[in-house]
Design an enzyme around this catalytic site. Structure first.
Site, PDB file in Angstrom:
ATOM      1  N   LEU A  19      -2.184   5.871 -14.537  1.00 32.66           N
ATOM      2  CA  LEU A  19      -2.854   4.908 -15.414  1.00 32.66           C
ATOM      3  C   LEU A  19      -1.982   3.675 -15.668  1.00 32.66           C
ATOM      4  O   LEU A  19      -2.257   2.581 -15.188  1.00 32.66           O
ATOM      5  CB  LEU A  19      -3.229   5.567 -16.739  1.00 32.66           C
ATOM      6  CG  LEU A  19      -3.905   4.649 -17.767  1.00 32.66           C
ATOM      7  CD1 LEU A  19      -5.240   4.140 -17.240  1.00 32.66           C
ATOM      8  CD2 LEU A  19      -4.084   5.384 -19.095  1.00 32.66           C
TER       9      LEU A  19
ATOM     10  N   LYS B 197       9.505   4.913 -17.776  1.00 27.29           N
ATOM     11  CA  LYS B 197       8.310   4.955 -16.929  1.00 27.29           C
ATOM     12  C   LYS B 197       8.042   6.373 -16.428  1.00 27.29           C
ATOM     13  O   LYS B 197       8.908   7.021 -15.837  1.00 27.29           O
ATOM     14  CB  LYS B 197       8.455   4.004 -15.747  1.00 27.29           C
ATOM     15  CG  LYS B 197       8.301   2.540 -16.127  1.00 27.29           C
ATOM     16  CD  LYS B 197       8.234   1.643 -14.902  1.00 27.29           C
ATOM     17  CE  LYS B 197       7.929   0.204 -15.280  1.00 27.29           C
ATOM     18  NZ  LYS B 197       7.844  -0.673 -14.083  1.00 27.29           N
TER      19      LYS B 197
ATOM     20  N   ALA C 174       0.343  10.960 -17.771  1.00 24.82           N
ATOM     21  CA  ALA C 174       1.035  11.661 -18.838  1.00 24.82           C
ATOM     22  C   ALA C 174       0.576  11.195 -20.212  1.00 24.82           C
ATOM     23  O   ALA C 174       0.844  11.845 -21.222  1.00 24.82           O
ATOM     24  CB  ALA C 174       2.543  11.448 -18.694  1.00 24.82           C
TER      25      ALA C 174
ATOM     26  N   LYS D 162       6.051  14.409 -15.701  1.00 23.60           N
ATOM     27  CA  LYS D 162       6.549  14.037 -14.384  1.00 23.60           C
ATOM     28  C   LYS D 162       8.073  13.888 -14.466  1.00 23.60           C
ATOM     29  O   LYS D 162       8.587  13.467 -15.503  1.00 23.60           O
ATOM     30  CB  LYS D 162       5.922  12.706 -13.944  1.00 23.60           C
ATOM     31  CG  LYS D 162       4.396  12.707 -13.924  1.00 23.60           C
ATOM     32  CD  LYS D 162       3.866  11.289 -13.744  1.00 23.60           C
ATOM     33  CE  LYS D 162       2.345  11.246 -13.870  1.00 23.60           C
ATOM     34  NZ  LYS D 162       1.788   9.877 -13.799  1.00 23.60           N
TER      35      LYS D 162
ATOM     36  N   LYS E 129       2.501 -31.657  36.154  1.00 24.85           N
ATOM     37  CA  LYS E 129       2.307 -30.212  35.966  1.00 24.85           C
ATOM     38  C   LYS E 129       1.701 -29.899  34.606  1.00 24.85           C
ATOM     39  O   LYS E 129       0.792 -29.086  34.474  1.00 24.85           O
ATOM     40  CB  LYS E 129       3.647 -29.491  36.118  1.00 24.85           C
ATOM     41  CG  LYS E 129       3.590 -27.990  35.865  1.00 24.85           C
ATOM     42  CD  LYS E 129       4.969 -27.361  35.997  1.00 24.85           C
ATOM     43  CE  LYS E 129       4.921 -25.880  35.667  1.00 24.85           C
ATOM     44  NZ  LYS E 129       6.260 -25.244  35.785  1.00 24.85           N
ATOM     45  N   GLN E 130       2.239 -30.521  33.580  1.00 22.93           N
ATOM     46  CA  GLN E 130       1.819 -30.224  32.208  1.00 22.93           C
ATOM     47  C   GLN E 130       2.095 -31.438  31.330  1.00 22.93           C
ATOM     48  O   GLN E 130       2.693 -32.412  31.768  1.00 22.93           O
ATOM     49  CB  GLN E 130       2.566 -29.015  31.667  1.00 22.93           C
ATOM     50  CG  GLN E 130       4.063 -29.206  31.580  1.00 22.93           C
ATOM     51  CD  GLN E 130       4.819 -27.925  31.281  1.00 22.93           C
ATOM     52  OE1 GLN E 130       4.262 -26.852  31.279  1.00 22.93           O
ATOM     53  NE2 GLN E 130       6.106 -28.046  31.028  1.00 22.93           N
TER      54      GLN E 130
END
Length: 976
Positions: A11, A46, A116, A146, A802-803
């Protein structure tokens, strides 16, 4: 671990942030007791119970009290807390909670809540989400806090789901431990450095790839699929279905394929030379090789025929899969396999392989390490030592140059698969021969991990490293490894995805281009870069060209600046090779390799193309005359600095690179006294058909830019870190070069547009060459693959190129030239471009966008973006094989979309947006980074919307047309 059947949520910190209210209540209590309680102290609370939390608070304050007093204080704190949460509203739900819960319900995956907190029901009622959970277990229903797993085990029981099929979302260390203690998958919400025991960590639910929970494939916009089995295209399919992680690349071949189908696991940064052949990357032995027999018949025989085949690449998850159906006496035998080259653990490849037989019989699977390696200029593995150790198969190899390569393979059976196995050594290969008494309709199979280590990894015992890596991966399990890998790909897509509305084909091609860029990116190391063909094989010697700096770097600058920095650091680390090359040719400074490998020495030979008429090697001048490569490297360093604001790159080698390249050009240049100018003679520009020309416009302007930024960087480091500046100048003996560089910058000749038509001559004398139409030139070709350049090629005495050459200059220095000049040169040069390289199309697309002609740009974009899927590119120059992926074209596709159609560009301290969307594109949107700030941009036919991240720390100025707006952190700005 099978399919996920239930998801259990914590939660606080997962559904809603009530932790802040707990903290405020505990802080208030501590204040009454006469001591400070910090946010850092609060981290210890926590996931633990109320009474244990009180004990921790009292420990912080150094207070001891009776149990009865503890109860009083706990109740007091809880009342304050209740006062806070009684004001909670649904607006306080964390991002995407409702979206995820509704998605779970739609997928028929059960949702539970295990907390919890004894106030769980009160909070859920305030949030109005109680009905979205199938089971709720809180502190009123369990006795243990926990990390005891009671709350999650109880919740799973109420959901009617075994723990192994549950995923838990937790934000606390104790909660993650509880989930692991329950035998569940733990997904951490928050900081990965804190939640180290979690299987995966995400920032919040907006970062979650839901498909990883359901086990489903990604949406069509991320899938490449091919039905049927085209036996004539093993090379193309190997390219199309490529997977990689920057350390190694595995071609998209099938598990049963051998070297004749061009199977390759190409290793980044490990090269080898055999005799007089070209030095090229090493391909490792294939640890995925797998074949099968059913009742002594092999696939492809008269008895066991292939009925259908589907190959898939899920680019969102970085996952290759296949499903093949064979028919034996009218009964189906179904083969499935999926594999990935892990980006979490770059040494690891993971595979799942299954066989389902339509009738009972004897199934024999042979899987192991195939040492018969495909090489272009090999064999590179001089010795192969095959053995078993710790239940794993090991292939330890030594290359011709003395490098070690080790492949280790571990196999574990699928649940319900029972087998007998023996190890077989067959020449250069080692296999497990697995025999199964198969029952009709039952699925059998295995999971496999393959670990690859080389002496480049800084270890002597590569076999030991492979064994340990496989052991750890095997303990994690296939589902966990796949989950982590897929979620890391999700994080990449969150940073780099581009959405296009109205053009599904362009959408996929662009995403595929991004996928290939990321699959070859050196995220893990700054010792390597991205070769021209990525890691799709040994083509072009696995060398790094100018492609990386000019065509790939913009993508990384905008999306992954840390990877961009790694690429630059590679050039910094190979500076000595560039200095050595310059010295070999009689010059000072740094002349970077045209084809760079791990040391920066030039792998480019003097004979790169074979004459198709005589079969003899042709002398080319790629290595010794394409001097623009050094300026390309310097350009990329400056672009990185401008886009990121990170000047640390100058102090980590970047400044030295830019100064040494500038010094090289001063050493090369010719000063023409009668014209009082410097000229650049005897060079080859991007158009490689015309070699040894003078004053190539692109080369000259790149050199001037190199000189300019050298002067700027000197000023930056002199004022930013005078000590470093003095040390560098002394180390380089550079003081005497500063003024000559300034003079050369001011006097360097730059070909300018002609007054009569705005054309920029590509090089001295270009306009005097035969102006033959391209189609007419092609009619002169006598042998299909004859090379048009070199000493006697058909294009040499003509204006056919070519390019893109001048066009590249106009793109990179667009602000220096008018729209009319850019348009005139586009029209002139494009029709004279043979497109003998895949680089040019993206440049012409970009330039057309900059002249406001997106419809002209679009076909070139599509050609660039699609070529690795369509195979519409040259696979041979003369008789030289040059196939594989095209990372420069992939980068070009991204540039065409973002810098072209979306019109993004950046200057020193601002971003400009000048869109030119194709007609069929209704909208384009994507995220990008600029100078450490994150933005999301959306462009449609009517407006531009820019959103600054709430985590930004500084404003950035955005410009469009004549309008300029400052975007503050968290703000949204619009341009009409």
């Amino acid at each position: 671990m099978g399919v996920i059947k239930a998801v259990i949520f914590d939660l606080d910190g997962v559904i809603v942030d009530t932790a802040k209210y707990h903290y405020l209540a505990w802080k208030k209590l501590a204040g009454e007791l006469g001591f400070e309680f910090s946010a850092e102290h609060n981290e210890r609370l926590k996931g633990v119970s109320r009474m244990r939390s009180l004990e921790i608070v009292l420990e912080v304050g150094g207070i001891e009290i009776s149990d009865s007093r503890k109860l009083e204080l706990a109740d007091k704190k809880n009342q304050w807390y209740l006062d806070y949460i009684n004001k909670i509203t649904p607006e306080e739900l964390l991002p995407d909670v409702i979206k995820l819960l509704n998605w779970l319900r739609g997928k028929k995956i059960k949702a539970g809540l295990g907390s919890a907190s004894r106030n769980t029901m009160r909070i859920l009622e305030r949030l109005k989400i109680s009905e979205l959970f199938d089971a709720i277990v809180d502190g009123n229903l369990v006795a243990s806090a926990k990390p005891d797993p009671e709350v999650f085990i109880e919740c799973a029981g109420r959901l009617g789901v075994e723990p192994e099929f549950c995923v838990v979302f937790e934000d606390a260390v104790a909660g993650v431990q509880a989930a692991k203690n329950a035998g569940m998958i733990a997904v951490g919400i928050g900081n990965s450095k804190t939640l180290i025991q979690a299987d995966v960590v995400i920032t919040d639910f907006t970062h979650l790839n839901y498909d990883l929970i359901s086990g489903e494939k990604s949406s069509a916009g991320y899938l490449l699929e091919e039905a049927g089995d085209d036996k004539d295209l093993p090379e193309l399919n190997g390219t199309r279905f490529f997977t990689g992680n920057g350390y190694m690349g595995y071609r998209g071949t099938l598990e049963e394929d051998g070297s004749d189908k061009l199977v390759a696991n190409t290793l980044a940064g490990l090269y080898d030379k055999v005799g007089d052949a070209w030095r090229e990357p090493v391909n490792a032995p294939n640890g995925l090789h797998t074949t099968f027999l059913f009742n002594d018949s092999r696939p492809g025989s008269d008895i066991l025929n292939k009925a259908s085949h589907l190959q898939r690449l899920d680019i969102r998850q970085g996952l290759h899969s296949r499903r093949t159906v064979y028919v034996c006496h009218g009964k189906e035998i179904i083969i499935t396999a999926e594999r990935f080259v892990s980006i979490e653990n770059v040494h690891l490849i993971v595979m799942k392989y299954t066989v389902t037989c339509g009738e009972s019989g004897k199934l024999v699977i042979r899987t192991g390490i195939d040492g018969n390696v495909w090489d272009i200029n090999g064999p590179h593995l001089k010795t192969i030592d095959l053995k078993t150790e710790s239940g794993q198969l090991i292939a330890s190899c030594m290359t011709t140059e003395g490098a070690s390569v080790c492949v280790g393979e571990w196999v574990g059976p699928l649940e319900g698969t029972e087998w007998k196995s023996l190890v077989v050594i067959d020449g250069k290969s080692i296999y497990r021969e697995i025999t199964i008494s198969a029952e009709q309709g039952k699925e059998y199979g295995f999971y496999k991990t393959v670990s690859v280590f080389t002496s480049n990894d800084g270890m002597i015992d590569t076999a030991g490293a492979a064994i340990e890596n496989n052991r750890r991966a095997g303990m994690a399990g296939y589902f966990n490894l796949r989950l982590r890998h897929g979620q890391l790909w999700q994080e990449r897509w969150l940073l780099s995805d581009i959405e296009i509305d109205g053009d599904d084909r362009a959408q996929f091609f662009l995403r595929y281009s991004i996928y290939l860029l990321l699959s070859a990116a050196p995220e893990h190391s700054d010792n390597i870069s991205i070769p021209a063909r990525g890691l799709s094989g040994q083509t072009y010697k696995g060398a790094i060209f100018w492609d990386t700096e000019i065509f790939m770097m913009p993508f990384f600058n905008f999306n992954f600046p840390s990877i961009a920095k790694n690429i630059i650091k590679y050039r910094c680390r190979t500076l000595n090779g560039a200095i050595k090359k310059a010295s070999e040719y009689g010059y000072r400074g740094a002349y970077y390799a045209w084809e760079s490998q791990e040391t920066g020495d030039d792998a480019c030979t003097y004979f790169n193309v074979n004459d198709v008429f005589s079969g003899r090697p042709m002398r080319t001048y790629f290595r010794d005359k394409q001097i623009h490569i050094s300026a390309d490297v310097a350009y990329s360093i400056w672009q990185y600095y401008i886009s990121t604001g990170d000047d640390s790159i100058f102090y980590e080698g970047g400044a030295e690179v830019v100064l040494e390249t500038a010094r090289f050009y001063y050493s090369w240049a010719y000063f023409k006294k009668d014209k009082d100018r410097y000229e650049i003679l005897d060079v080859t520009g991007p158009d490689e058909y015309h070699e040894r020309v003078s004053n190539n416009a692109f080369t000259n302007i790149m050199i001037r830019h190199n000189l300019e930024i050298a002067i700027k960087i000197l000023d930056i480091i002199k004022h930013g870190n005078p000590g470093y500046y003095n040390e560098l100048i002394k180390k380089m003996d550079f003081e005497k070069d500063i003024e000559p560089l300034r003079e050369m910058y001011n006097k360097l000749y730059i070909p300018s547009p002609r007054k009569q038509d705005g054309l920029v001559e590509q090089f001295d004398g270009y306009f005097k060459l035969e102006d033959v139409p391209l189609d007419d030139l092609k009619k002169r070709i006598k042998i299909r693959d004859e090379y048009l350049g070199g000493g006697n090629g058909l294009a040499v005495t003509t204006q056919i190129i070519k390019q893109a050459d001048v066009a590249v200059m106009l793109h990179l220095f667009s602000d220096f030239f008018s729209q009319d000049v850019k348009k005139a040169n586009w029209d002139y040069y494009e029709k004279r471009t043979e497109h003998g390289s895949t680089l040019g199309a993206s440049i012409y697309s970009l330039l057309a966008c900059k002249t406001g002609e997106p419809e002209k740009a679009y076909p070139f974009f599509m050609k660039t973006a699609s070529l690795d899927i369509t195979g519409d590119y040259k696979r041979y120059v003369g008789d030289l094989y040059i196939g594989g992926t095209h990372q420069a074209a992939n980068g070009g596709a991204w540039m065409s979309a973002v810098l072209g159609f979306a019109g993004l560009s950046f200057g020193e301290g601002y971003v400009r947006v000048e869109p030119a969307l194709p007609e069929k594109w209704e909208r384009i949107s994507f995220g990008f980074r600029f100078r450490g700030q994150s933005y999301f941009i959306e462009i449609n036919k009517k407006k531009i919307i820019l959103k600054g991240s709430g985590e930004n720390t500084a404003p950035v100025i955005f410009k469009s047309g004549v309008k300029s707006i400052e975007c503050l952190p968290g703000n949204t700005v619009e341009f009409d």
